[in-house]
Design a protein around this motif. Structure first.
Motif, mmCIF file in Angstrom:
data_model
loop_
_atom_site.group_PDB
_atom_site.id
_atom_site.type_symbol
_atom_site.label_atom_id
_atom_site.label_comp_id
_atom_site.label_asym_id
_atom_site.label_seq_id
_atom_site.Cartn_x
_atom_site.Cartn_y
_atom_site.Cartn_z
ATOM 1 N N GLN A 76 0.867 -1.189 0.000
ATOM 2 C CA GLN A 76 0.000 0.000 0.000
ATOM 3 C C GLN A 76 0.897 1.231 0.000
ATOM 4 O OE1 GLN A 76 -3.352 -0.455 -0.239
ATOM 5 N NE2 GLN A 76 -2.864 -2.651 -0.255
ATOM 6 N N ALA A 123 0.266 -6.649 9.838
ATOM 7 C CA ALA A 123 -0.945 -6.040 9.292
ATOM 8 C C ALA A 123 -2.053 -7.078 9.135
ATOM 9 C CB ALA A 123 -0.645 -5.401 7.944
ATOM 10 N N GLN A 125 -5.232 -7.771 6.606
ATOM 11 C CA GLN A 125 -5.631 -7.321 5.278
ATOM 12 C C GLN A 125 -6.802 -8.145 4.740
ATOM 13 O OE1 GLN A 125 -3.315 -6.023 1.172
ATOM 14 N NE2 GLN A 125 -2.208 -7.139 2.750
ATOM 15 N N THR A 126 -7.792 -7.444 4.179
ATOM 16 C CA THR A 126 -8.913 -8.092 3.499
ATOM 17 C C THR A 126 -8.938 -7.573 2.064
ATOM 18 O OG1 THR A 126 -10.631 -6.413 3.917
ATOM 19 C CG2 THR A 126 -10.161 -7.963 5.710
ATOM 20 N N PHE A 130 -7.149 -2.555 4.896
ATOM 21 C CA PHE A 130 -5.801 -2.829 5.371
ATOM 22 C C PHE A 130 -5.702 -2.219 6.764
ATOM 23 C CE2 PHE A 130 -1.301 -2.183 5.983
ATOM 24 C CZ PHE A 130 -0.698 -3.252 5.330
ATOM 25 N N LYS A 156 -8.419 0.307 0.779
ATOM 26 C CA LYS A 156 -7.451 0.060 -0.280
ATOM 27 C C LYS A 156 -7.900 0.635 -1.627
ATOM 28 C CE LYS A 156 -6.028 -4.271 -0.188
ATOM 29 N NZ LYS A 156 -6.116 -5.735 0.052
#
Length: 281
Positions: A76, A123, A125-126, A130, A156
């Protein structure tokens, strides 16, 4: 389930007696409001260079400072740059303040350099979200250093920071969420000390020193999940002095998505599934 963590700039002595406990709690909250963690820009920050650092460190006779970011943040770049730039600026300001503080005092009096450490961990994350959480630690003298929690929620697709309000559906009963959190805090306090007083929402009552935190007093992050690519719920990060004395440490409270699903914004509800893994310790 929870662990002691790290904090913003504050000076406290160990609590001695009931009156000292109340005074320290009040001072803590006032100083936290005056010295917040580094502010991360809400909007796009521009793409980071491919080799944008994951770490920063500076040491001199006045202060030692350090930043650490997880490798996953490189995926990211806008967030990476925003967090790095804001954190480094915060650390550099701290060093300048340490130099001014100790020069004005006429020397260090044999005291070691001040210290500030910002460390973001693994992290969550999906597909759309994030989540980055971590801790900060600061020492400027006194009986001990001071810890605090940090967290960033990032959309995101929109490439911007969001907050708890965005994750909740319009008109969601925030009181219901605070009651769930309060019950979870009390359950954890009983695990740590079966004789712990039961906290309630609102100002402390009947001579109690502490109360359950309002949502505004917590740092909120994404909880990992037993289902890959999903968030298992929300993690509420509560620093020392908010629900108990410094020696009790901080709290990391996971509320599973199954308990809060009715409150989630439909735009993000599908990002949650499974359950948070059991915490060690």
């Amino acid at each position: 389930m929870t662990r002691l963590i790290k904090a913003p700039a504050l000076k406290f002595l160990l609590l001695v007696g009931a009156a000292a406990t109340v005074l320290a709690a009040c001072n803590r909250k006032e100083e936290e409001a005056a010295a917040p963690p580094p502010a991360i820009p809400a909007g796009p920050a521009g793409a980071a260079a491919p080799n944008h650092p994951l770490a920063y460190e500076s040491k001199n006779s006045f202060a030692n400072v350090k930043l650490t970011l997880p490798d996953a943040v490189k995926g990211q770049p806008e967030l990476h740059k925003a967090v790095y730039d804001a954190s480094v600026k915060d650390l550099q300001t701290f060093v300048e303040g340490a130099q001014a503080d100790r020069t004005e005092a006429g020397g260090d009096g044999g005291m070691p350099p001040y210290e500030r450490v910002i460390e973001y961990g693994t992290a969550v994350q999906t597909g759309k979200l994030f989540g980055l959480s971590g801790t900060s630690y600061e020492f400027t003298g006194g009986a001990h250093g001071n810890p605090a929690y940090l967290a960033v929620l990032w959309d995101k697709a929109l490439k911007r920071r969001i907050d708890l309000n965005a994750l909740l559906k319009p008109g969601a009963d925030r009181g219901a969420l605070e009651r769930l959190l309060c019950a979870a805090v009390n359950a954890e306090k009983k695990v740590r000390d079966p004789q712990a007083e039961t906290l309630t929402l609102g100002p402390p009552k009947d001579g109690a020193y502490w109360s359950c935190p309002a949502l505004s007093e917590t740092v909120v992050g994404l909880a990992p999940s037993t289902t890959p690519g999903k968030a298992g719920g929300l993690t509420f990060l509560i620093g020392p002095y908010v629900v108990g004395p410094y020696a009790e440490g901080g709290y990391e409270i996971d509320l599973p998505q199954s308990a809060i699903r009715a409150l989630l914004n439909p735009a993000y509800a599908d990002e949650f599934a499974g359950a948070p893994p059991k915490r060690e310790g």
